[in-house]
Design a protein around this motif. Structure first.
Motif, PDB file in Angstrom:
ATOM      1  N   ALA A   1       1.203  -0.975  -0.306  1.00  0.00           N
ATOM      2  CA  ALA A   1       0.213   0.114  -0.090  1.00  0.00           C
ATOM      3  C   ALA A   1       0.646   1.136   0.169  1.00  0.00           C
ATOM      4  N   GLY A   2       1.953   1.477  -0.435  1.00  0.00           N
ATOM      5  CA  GLY A   2       2.898   2.507  -0.014  1.00  0.00           C
ATOM      6  C   GLY A   2       3.439   2.629   1.353  1.00  0.00           C
ATOM      7  N   LYS A   3       2.907   2.653   2.181  1.00  0.00           N
ATOM      8  CA  LYS A   3       3.105   2.945   3.696  1.00  0.00           C
ATOM      9  C   LYS A   3       5.194   2.120   4.156  1.00  0.00           C
ATOM     10  N   PRO A   4       5.639   3.013   4.732  1.00  0.00           N
ATOM     11  CA  PRO A   4       6.759   2.363   5.050  1.00  0.00           C
ATOM     12  C   PRO A   4       7.234   1.594   6.195  1.00  0.00           C
ATOM     13  N   VAL A   5       7.723   0.747   6.312  1.00  0.00           N
ATOM     14  CA  VAL A   5       7.741  -0.296   7.276  1.00  0.00           C
ATOM     15  C   VAL A   5       9.129  -0.919   7.684  1.00  0.00           C
ATOM     16  N   ALA A   6       9.737   0.638   6.852  1.00  0.00           N
ATOM     17  CA  ALA A   6      11.465  -0.155   7.277  1.00  0.00           C
ATOM     18  C   ALA A   6      12.109   1.576   6.907  1.00  0.00           C
ATOM     19  N   TRP A   7      12.934   1.712   7.609  1.00  0.00           N
ATOM     20  CA  TRP A   7      14.138   3.025   7.683  1.00  0.00           C
ATOM     21  C   TRP A   7      14.940   3.657   8.803  1.00  0.00           C
ATOM     22  N   ALA A   8      15.284   3.307   7.429  1.00  0.00           N
ATOM     23  CA  ALA A   8      17.187   3.352   8.066  1.00  0.00           C
ATOM     24  C   ALA A   8      17.724   4.606   7.402  1.00  0.00           C
TER      25      ALA A   8
ATOM     26  N   GLU B   1      19.307  14.957  16.267  1.00  0.00           N
ATOM     27  CA  GLU B   1      18.436  15.525  16.594  1.00  0.00           C
ATOM     28  C   GLU B   1      17.307  15.995  15.470  1.00  0.00           C
ATOM     29  N   ALA B   2      15.742  14.928  15.439  1.00  0.00           N
ATOM     30  CA  ALA B   2      15.422  15.290  14.242  1.00  0.00           C
ATOM     31  C   ALA B   2      14.917  14.238  13.641  1.00  0.00           C
ATOM     32  N   ALA B   3      16.349  13.483  13.333  1.00  0.00           N
ATOM     33  CA  ALA B   3      16.355  12.205  12.685  1.00  0.00           C
ATOM     34  C   ALA B   3      16.455  10.729  13.357  1.00  0.00           C
ATOM     35  N   ALA B   4      16.904  11.118  14.751  1.00  0.00           N
ATOM     36  CA  ALA B   4      16.301   9.938  15.706  1.00  0.00           C
ATOM     37  C   ALA B   4      14.795   9.462  16.113  1.00  0.00           C
ATOM     38  N   GLU B   5      14.081  10.807  16.505  1.00  0.00           N
ATOM     39  CA  GLU B   5      13.022  11.306  16.726  1.00  0.00           C
ATOM     40  C   GLU B   5      11.885  11.206  15.830  1.00  0.00           C
ATOM     41  N   PRO B   6      12.198  11.330  14.302  1.00  0.00           N
ATOM     42  CA  PRO B   6      10.849  11.899  13.595  1.00  0.00           C
ATOM     43  C   PRO B   6       9.093  11.543  13.812  1.00  0.00           C
ATOM     44  N   PRO B   7       8.809  12.415  13.827  1.00  0.00           N
ATOM     45  CA  PRO B   7       7.481  12.802  14.205  1.00  0.00           C
ATOM     46  C   PRO B   7       6.093  11.257  13.171  1.00  0.00           C
ATOM     47  N   TYR B   8       6.510  10.745  12.687  1.00  0.00           N
ATOM     48  CA  TYR B   8       5.454   9.453  11.960  1.00  0.00           C
ATOM     49  C   TYR B   8       6.245   7.996  13.131  1.00  0.00           C
ATOM     50  N   ALA B   9       5.136   7.348  12.502  1.00  0.00           N
ATOM     51  CA  ALA B   9       4.788   6.103  12.941  1.00  0.00           C
ATOM     52  C   ALA B   9       5.845   5.407  12.218  1.00  0.00           C
ATOM     53  N   LEU B  10       7.388   5.034  12.185  1.00  0.00           N
ATOM     54  CA  LEU B  10       7.508   3.907  11.628  1.00  0.00           C
ATOM     55  C   LEU B  10       8.042   2.512  12.209  1.00  0.00           C
ATOM     56  N   PRO B  11       7.325   1.850  12.319  1.00  0.00           N
ATOM     57  CA  PRO B  11       7.268   0.026  13.063  1.00  0.00           C
ATOM     58  C   PRO B  11       9.370   0.113  13.157  1.00  0.00           C
ATOM     59  N   ASN B  12       9.793  -0.077  12.105  1.00  0.00           N
ATOM     60  CA  ASN B  12      11.611  -0.605  11.888  1.00  0.00           C
ATOM     61  C   ASN B  12      12.209   0.156  11.788  1.00  0.00           C
ATOM     62  N   ILE B  13      13.471   0.802  12.601  1.00  0.00           N
ATOM     63  CA  ILE B  13      13.415   2.810  12.178  1.00  0.00           C
ATOM     64  C   ILE B  13      15.143   1.921  12.966  1.00  0.00           C
ATOM     65  N   HIS B  14      16.343   2.326  12.003  1.00  0.00           N
ATOM     66  CA  HIS B  14      17.677   1.911  12.575  1.00  0.00           C
ATOM     67  C   HIS B  14      17.815   3.280  12.073  1.00  0.00           C
ATOM     68  N   VAL B  15      18.284   4.145  13.445  1.00  0.00           N
ATOM     69  CA  VAL B  15      19.238   5.495  12.897  1.00  0.00           C
ATOM     70  C   VAL B  15      20.697   5.170  13.841  1.00  0.00           C
ATOM     71  N   ASP B  16      21.719   6.054  13.107  1.00  0.00           N
ATOM     72  CA  ASP B  16      23.157   5.848  13.412  1.00  0.00           C
ATOM     73  C   ASP B  16      24.109   7.053  12.900  1.00  0.00           C
ATOM     74  N   TYR B  17      25.275   7.520  13.674  1.00  0.00           N
ATOM     75  CA  TYR B  17      25.649   8.628  13.431  1.00  0.00           C
ATOM     76  C   TYR B  17      27.696   8.533  13.309  1.00  0.00           C
ATOM     77  N   VAL B  18      28.024   8.722  12.429  1.00  0.00           N
ATOM     78  CA  VAL B  18      29.657   8.649  12.245  1.00  0.00           C
ATOM     79  C   VAL B  18      30.787   9.824  13.004  1.00  0.00           C
ATOM     80  N   GLN B  19      31.484  10.005  13.376  1.00  0.00           N
ATOM     81  CA  GLN B  19      32.231  11.317  13.654  1.00  0.00           C
ATOM     82  C   GLN B  19      32.483  11.363  12.633  1.00  0.00           C
ATOM     83  N   VAL B  20      32.946  12.469  12.096  1.00  0.00           N
ATOM     84  CA  VAL B  20      33.903  12.654  10.928  1.00  0.00           C
ATOM     85  C   VAL B  20      33.800  13.901  11.072  1.00  0.00           C
ATOM     86  N   GLU B  21      35.866  14.052  11.328  1.00  0.00           N
ATOM     87  CA  GLU B  21      36.303  15.144  11.563  1.00  0.00           C
ATOM     88  C   GLU B  21      37.221  16.225  10.271  1.00  0.00           C
TER      89      GLU B  21
END
Length: 732
Positions: A461-468, A495-515
């Protein structure tokens, strides 16, 4: 408040009964505390032993026997209207008209004036109203109760029968009245109750909070009497023009000191390695002397750094797993089983602040103290770093804070002050160090470059079931607030990526520090959200398109659990006329966010010409910031913040070549011109939720709304900023 004596006396035609208060904060004084005034007074600090009977029940209030009411302002004004909003909080509970409150900059003091959201005395993060919403109202309520108690004692009546209004206390009949000035000495002798024990007004009883109130600093800005850090004047003061190594880590190799000193008015040349200053009687001579010095630089280890190198490094590092910000469900499994998969890479560039008031600082270093006149968002950090540099005790570092002509996070950094103090070591007397616009832009501490990888899986139906979502970029927090970074995770960067306002049943957000080498990064008008909202909201639009659904309807289907986000989305779409027909190559785009404690949604209308040029014609913004203090300030912030973010989306780009920043002034680091500015409409949602922040929210949300409107107009998806107009040219 010891050690904060006024240093200069200025008189005007106002009568002075005891003493004139002058310029302790860098704002033009010349008002007497005993005289009536038609505008707020920016008062000099008052020592409690200077005036007998001063009433100071807490760190924020000073009332003296003349009736002068001073708010010791914990935050700094840089155009965001905080002097007005925080004055309104105090005035509401103290029961005084806002025009009876004078303002005094708070001295550096974490214990009294820390921003509770940030943890230190710091103006930033859209946190001022949020942090002082309760403390300043409590301060006013404590003061009011003590003044009422003092009046009741004098009259021999029950305090419960008395009331305060307009800076005075009245008895039950209204026939007896005592001004706050008359009560100050008696109130100062009463025990101060704990703030938490004092009852605050119910919102239904507010008479000032929530109303449109004239800004307390408008008049002095309109008539030119407002003084910023760059306006500071002191007897015997010299002016220094400065050239800083064009490559981070470099130093001066040769300086033609003789030629510089030959310029009339030049007094000395100061070479501190990373910078060269020419000290003169006035700015013109200093600039001519600096040019004559013909400095040749040793670039040091970063002389070969280029933008391509930086992007290549970010791209490679972004392929590696990062610190996990969120991991709900099983994203990898859900992606593999999805009916449709969407992948994207987004990038946002380094950005400068380019505040209208370029960096400057006046410093005078003596054996036993260091005086600094500067506009800073972080007075305690500045004070402690100068103490470390000079070896002087912390209380020997005197910060005289000023109005700021544009902060945007740049003046959270003390680097300009440190540079000025290093130069002041070699100068007898006070010296004002002024950066040129070129030095300001080419030696900024930039909003980081971010490189983001996203993948989503959709069901039938086009609904997101996974978000990385993987974010790669430098960590401002790791340098500025190291304790806040845990297990490699910078909370601001996600911020605003780890907790998006949408219902996403499977979500993985990570961060790589690069200087990246050769680049200093720092706070901008929002950091994490200014890139994450662009990425998340642009990608959500990609999913709506992949699902063949309307972008507003698609978002509504994912926001059933989030009524406040749904409300701002619906309001913005309604007010913008979402769905109404538009001409060819015109489009509407929408974005939604929760950041800085506030919910917001924007709709942008754009026109894309055949040559690819973009004209944003209208921005409609719906805001839910909880209980709001001054709607006028919010509207001004939405307008200013939107245009700041829109400037970055259309034009903002800092690039490096041979270790050097390629942009230098407003001809190649473009601000929006007046003919580019769209109509900006603001619609507020009223509720009783706790206050949220406003200053950075519209800056973060606008780029995605415009990006999505560009796609609606052209069918071309852009995934980097600033927008590439060449890719939007019509082929017909």
């Amino acid at each position: 408040m010891s050690g904060l004596n006024p240093e200069t006396q200025i008189s005007d035609n106002t009568a002075v009964s005891r003493r004139a208060f002058l310029q302790g904060t860098g704002l033009l004084l010349g008002f007497a505390l005993t005289a009536a005034s038609t505008e707020p007074v920016f008062a000099a600090p008052v020592l409690e032993n200077e005036v007998t009977g001063i009433f100071a029940p807490n760190g924020f209030i000073r009332i003296n026997p003349t009736g002068a009411i001073t708010l010791v302002m914990p935050m700094i004004e840089m155009g965001q209207g905080i002097y007005t909003s925080l004055s309104m909080l105090l005035a509401e509970e103290l029961e005084v008209p806002i025009d009876q409150i004078q303002l005094q900059h708070a001295p550096p003091n974490h214990a009294l004036y820390a921003n509770s959201i940030i943890g230190i005395q710091n103006t930033g993060g859209s946190a001022s109203v949020r942090a002082f919403w309760t403390p300043l109202r409590q301060a006013g309520a404590v003061g009011r109760n003590l003044l009422i108690a003092a009046a009741a004692t004098r009259w021999g009546v029950d305090p419960m029968t008395c009331r305060a209004k307009d800076g005075a206390v009245f008895d039950a009949s209204g026939s007896m009245r005592l001004s706050y000035g008359e009560l100050a000495e008696a109130a100062a002798k009463l025990p101060v109750p704990p703030a938490a024990n004092v009852k605050l007004k119910e919102p239904k009883d507010f008479t000032l909070i929530g109303s449109r109130t004239k800004r307390v600093d408008s008049s002095i800005k309109v008539n030119g009497r407002a003084l910023y850090g760059i306006d500071k004047r002191l007897p015997g003061m010299k002016i220094a023009a400065v050239a800083i190594t064009p490559v981070l880590g470099g130093k001066a190799k040769t300086v033609n000191e003789k030629a510089a000193l030959a310029v009339k008015g030049v007094r000395q040349v100061v070479d501190i390695g990373e910078a060269v200053a020419v000290v003169a009687d006035h700015n013109g001579a200093a600039k001519k002397g600096l040019e004559a010095a013909a400095i040749i630089w040793d670039d040091g280890p970063n002389g070969n750094v280029s933008n391509a190198d930086i992007v290549r490094q970010l791209e490679q590092e972004s392929k590696k797993p990062g610190a996990i910000a969120r991991n709900d469900g099983n994203t990898e499994k859900a992606l593999a089983a999805a009916a449709q998969r969407v992948d994207a890479i987004y990038q946002v560039p380094f950005l400068a602040h380019a505040a209208m008031e370029p960096m400057n600082c006046t410093a005078q270093l003596r054996k036993d103290r260091c005086d600094i006149w500067v506009g800073t968002q972080a007075p305690t950090i500045t004070q402690s770093q100068v103490a470390e540099l000079t070896g002087l005790p912390i209380d020997a570092i005197k910060i005289h804070n000023h109005l700021i002509g544009g902060g945007f996070g740049r003046r959270l950094e003390p680097d300009g002050t440190i540079l000025a103090v290093k130069i002041a070591r070699h100068v007898d007397g006070p010296v004002k160090v002024i950066w040129s616009r070129e030095e300001d832009i080419q030696h900024d501490m930039y909003r980081p470059y971010y490189f983001d990888r996203l993948s989503a899986g959709l069901d039938e139906a086009g609904k997101p079931v996974a978000w990385a979502h993987r974010i790669a970029g430098s960590s401002v927090m790791a340098r500025y607030y190291p304790p806040y970074v845990k297990d490699g995770l910078d909370p601001d960067a996600v911020e605003a990526a780890a907790e998006p306002p949408y219902a996403l049943p499977n979500i993985h957000v990570d961060y790589v520090q690069v200087e990246p080498p050769g680049v200093r990064t720092s706070w901008w008008r929002g950091v994490g959200p200014t890139h994450n909202v662009f990425v998340v909201e642009s990608f959500i639009d990609e999913l709506a398109h992949a699902a063949k659904q309307d972008p507003v309807a698609y978002r509504k289907g994912l926001l059933g659990h989030n009524p406040r986000a749904l409300a701002v989305l619906s309001l913005a779409a309604e007010k913008a006329g979402w769905g109404l027909p538009l001409p060819a190559r015109h489009g509407r785009g929408i974005s939604v966010q929760f950041a800085y404690g506030s919910y917001a949604s924007q709709v942008a209308e754009v026109e894309v010409a055949a040559d690819g040029s973009i004209k944003v014609t209208r921005i409609v913004c719906a805001i839910d910031c909880g209980m709001y203090v001054n709607p006028d300030t919010i509207e001004a912030q939405v307008q200013g913040g939107t245009l700041f973010g829109l400037t970055a989306a259309l034009h903002g780009l800092i690039t490096f070549k041979d270790g050097r920043v390629e942009q230098s002034n407003f001809h190649d680091y473009l601000p929006m011109r007046i003919d580019e500015v769209p109509v900006v409409e603001t619609h507020l949602i009223t509720n009783a939720e706790a206050p949220g922040g406003i200053g950075e929210a519209p800056t973060a949300i606008v780029s995605a709304a415009v990006n999505n409107a560009i796609f609606a107009a052209t069918g071309k998806r852009l995934r980097s900023l600033p927008f590439d107009t060449n890719s939007l040219k019509s082929s017909s």
